[in-house]
Design an enzyme around this catalytic site. Structure first.
Site: not given
Length: 158
Positions: A43, A48-50, A53
């Site tokens: 998401a 974590g995804c930030t 990325a």
């Protein structure tokens, strides 16, 4: 739902055409002749995804210098991906797989363990696809933090 079928080196990469964070469409066929790092994340705009990325963003120049294109894929809608791109200065395409068809084809959607329980969702994964459209590496259950550095080492970039 059971564990998804996983891809292995040498398998043909499942083809896809998906909308991006800019509203355009991109397909794996458009990238033929180039090496692709396709990474699946649960998401946009989560911690974590930030981190993941931003790690790819910060390594993009060296990955591109080595001939790799980076693309992130999640079930987020293009509008949310555009906000993520703008908020965190993401400089590579983010593609939207709202119905999770592509994520499923890559084995990156299905049952997984989360905090000790079995849930269904996106399995954080990275796929290295060669210039001929074959899977070179299929990495499942990767960590958001430190994964890009490990991938760079594995690809011989560090």
């Amino acid at each position: 739902m059971t564990a998804p079928d996983r891809l292995s080196p040498g398998d043909p990469a499942p083809e896809w055409t998906l909308p991006t964070d800019t509203g355009d469409q991109i397909s794996l066929a458009d990238l033929r002749g180039r090496k692709v790092v396709l990474y699946a994340y649960p998401a946009a705009m989560t911690p974590g995804c930030t981190k993941q990325a931003c790690d790819f963003r910060d390594s993009l120049a060296s990955l591109q210098a080595a001939g790799y294109e980076v693309i992130g894929i999640s079930p987020d809608k293009p509008e949310k991906l555009a906000k993520f791109r703008d908020r965190d200065a993401i400089t590579f395409p983010l593609v939207s797989d709202v119905d999770k068809t592509v994520l499923t084809a890559y084995g990156a959607y299905g049952e997984k363990q989360s905090y000790g329980r079995t849930v269904t969702g996106v399995i954080r994964s990275t796929f290295v696809i060669d210039a001929d459209g074959k899977i070179e590496r299929a990495l499942y259950n990767v960590k958001a933090t430190g994964h890009v550095a490990k991938l760079r080492r594995d690809l011989g970039l560090d």
